[in-house]
Design an enzyme around this catalytic site. Sequence first.
Site, PDB file in Angstrom:
ATOM      1  N   ASP A  38       0.859  -1.175   0.000  1.00 37.61           N
ATOM      2  CA  ASP A  38       0.000   0.000   0.000  1.00 37.61           C
ATOM      3  C   ASP A  38       0.903   1.234   0.000  1.00 37.61           C
ATOM      4  OD1 ASP A  38      -2.244   1.751   0.921  1.00 37.61           O
ATOM      5  OD2 ASP A  38      -1.128   1.688   2.795  1.00 37.61           O
ATOM      6  N   ASP A 231      -1.579  -0.830   6.003  1.00 39.53           N
ATOM      7  CA  ASP A 231      -1.817  -0.241   7.326  1.00 39.53           C
ATOM      8  C   ASP A 231      -3.273   0.149   7.553  1.00 39.53           C
ATOM      9  OD1 ASP A 231      -1.780   1.939   5.471  1.00 39.53           O
ATOM     10  OD2 ASP A 231      -1.692   3.267   7.208  1.00 39.53           O
ATOM     11  N   ASP A 235      -7.139  -1.852   3.642  1.00 41.42           N
ATOM     12  CA  ASP A 235      -6.196  -2.886   3.226  1.00 41.42           C
ATOM     13  C   ASP A 235      -6.554  -4.272   3.752  1.00 41.42           C
ATOM     14  OD1 ASP A 235      -4.580  -0.985   1.924  1.00 41.42           O
ATOM     15  OD2 ASP A 235      -3.563  -0.486   3.796  1.00 41.42           O
TER      16      ASP A 235
HETATM   17  P1  ADP Z   1      -5.436   4.970  -0.502  1.00 42.74           P
HETATM   18  O1  ADP Z   1      -5.121   3.770  -1.346  1.00 42.74           O
HETATM   19  O2  ADP Z   1      -4.437   6.069  -0.720  1.00 42.74           O
HETATM   20  O3  ADP Z   1      -5.644   4.653   0.942  1.00 42.74           O
HETATM   21  P2  ADP Z   1      -8.355   5.552  -0.832  1.00 42.74           P
HETATM   22  O4  ADP Z   1      -8.901   4.378  -1.556  1.00 42.74           O
HETATM   23  O5  ADP Z   1      -8.745   5.735   0.580  1.00 42.74           O
HETATM   24  O6  ADP Z   1      -6.771   5.640  -1.070  1.00 42.74           O
HETATM   25  O7  ADP Z   1      -8.757   6.874  -1.641  1.00 42.74           O
HETATM   26  C1  ADP Z   1      -8.390   7.018  -2.985  1.00 42.74           C
HETATM   27  C2  ADP Z   1      -8.505   8.449  -3.443  1.00 42.74           C
HETATM   28  O8  ADP Z   1      -9.856   8.887  -3.284  1.00 42.74           O
HETATM   29  C3  ADP Z   1      -7.687   9.426  -2.638  1.00 42.74           C
HETATM   30  O9  ADP Z   1      -6.369   9.525  -3.126  1.00 42.74           O
HETATM   31  C4  ADP Z   1      -8.468  10.700  -2.846  1.00 42.74           C
HETATM   32  O10 ADP Z   1      -8.125  11.267  -4.098  1.00 42.74           O
HETATM   33  C5  ADP Z   1      -9.897  10.232  -2.912  1.00 42.74           C
HETATM   34  N1  ADP Z   1     -10.582  10.351  -1.602  1.00 42.74           N
HETATM   35  C6  ADP Z   1     -11.095   9.341  -0.857  1.00 42.74           C
HETATM   36  N2  ADP Z   1     -11.685   9.798   0.252  1.00 42.74           N
HETATM   37  C7  ADP Z   1     -11.518  11.137   0.242  1.00 42.74           C
HETATM   38  C8  ADP Z   1     -11.897  12.207   1.117  1.00 42.74           C
HETATM   39  N3  ADP Z   1     -12.581  12.004   2.252  1.00 42.74           N
HETATM   40  N4  ADP Z   1     -11.566  13.465   0.750  1.00 42.74           N
HETATM   41  C9  ADP Z   1     -10.888  13.706  -0.378  1.00 42.74           C
HETATM   42  N5  ADP Z   1     -10.503  12.760  -1.241  1.00 42.74           N
HETATM   43  C10 ADP Z   1     -10.821  11.491  -0.953  1.00 42.74           C
HETATM   44 MG    MG Z   2      -2.528   3.013   3.768  1.00 38.76          MG
END
Ligand code: ADP
Ligand code: MG
Length: 286
Positions: A38, A231, A235
């Site tokens: 991740d 983390d 995941d």
């Molecule tokens: P990661 O693999 O980085 O944990 P997530 O699946 O949680 O990513 O989120 C993917 C993308 O969705 C983020 O990089 C962001 O662009 C967008 N995103 C998700 N949740 C939010 C939020 N609450 N506010 C702003 N952007 C968000």
């Molecule tokens: Mg992470």
Amino acid sequence: ATPTAIMVGTGQGARAGILVKNAEALERAEKLAVLAVDKTGTLTEGRPAVVEVCPAPDLEREPVLALAAALEAASAHPLARAVVEAAGAAVAAETVDTVAGKGVSGRVDGRAVLVGSPGFVREHGVEVPAAIVDRVVGAGRTPVIVAADGRYAGLIAIADPVRASSAAAVRRLQSEGVKVVMLTGDHPGTAAAVAQAVGIDDFQAGVLPADKAAAVARLASARGLVGMAGDGINDAPALAAADVSFAMGGGSDVALDAADVTLVRNDLNSVADAVDLSRATLSKIR
Ligand code: ADP
Ligand code: MG
């Protein structure tokens, strides 16, 4: 493998900050062919902070940040916490919907507001300027777009520094014959910049939380024994899908519960240590 050798190996691991919950996982680590990692919180420190606010030409910084914070106050996402922190006090939103892997939408002061990835905001028919997005992702930062009533209102750039240990750990794993692949929900441009910074040449970006486990399963069928290091709450399914799973010690309880091994030092070098330990333990047995 004899139970005694495994017990000794597990004890050595514990002293080095590698907590093995599942002894069979330690045995399997020897044959690791590919490690999915991740990005946020695993390769990076996982403490994102707002570094730049770029309002649309006719708008000011503070109201754009406040609009975003009104929705983000309802989200537990690390990016949301960074926005709320930067804004200070936030007005209350009238409604909020969170969309996993994309962002949040809702009503603030009677206006329809979107806060999230460029793709998410464009899906709603809002035009998002590409040049500024390209500049921000090229620097390895995550662009959070704000839109109100169907119009682009601004971009919030969020930085999450790469852990100091990540590049060396990736090199070590690669030299031990483990292919390292980064999985992230983030923008492909941000992913490319972070991958380059840590020496990873293979990554998948824009992976929705629900699709991370499938990505791990595909790596397993293509390459052999697959590990996963993560983390976050997101995941956990991918950790469960891997043959050997590692959770950052500072990660969410959900990730820690799902993983075979806890990395107390929050350092990917511990994955390479675990592979070494597995090889040493099993060579003593043979
Ligand atoms: P990661 O693999 O980085 O944990 P997530 O699946 O949680 O990513 O989120 C993917 C993308 O969705 C983020 O990089 C962001 O662009 C967008 N995103 C998700 N949740 C939010 C939020 N609450 N506010 C702003 N952007 C968000
Ligand atoms: Mg992470």
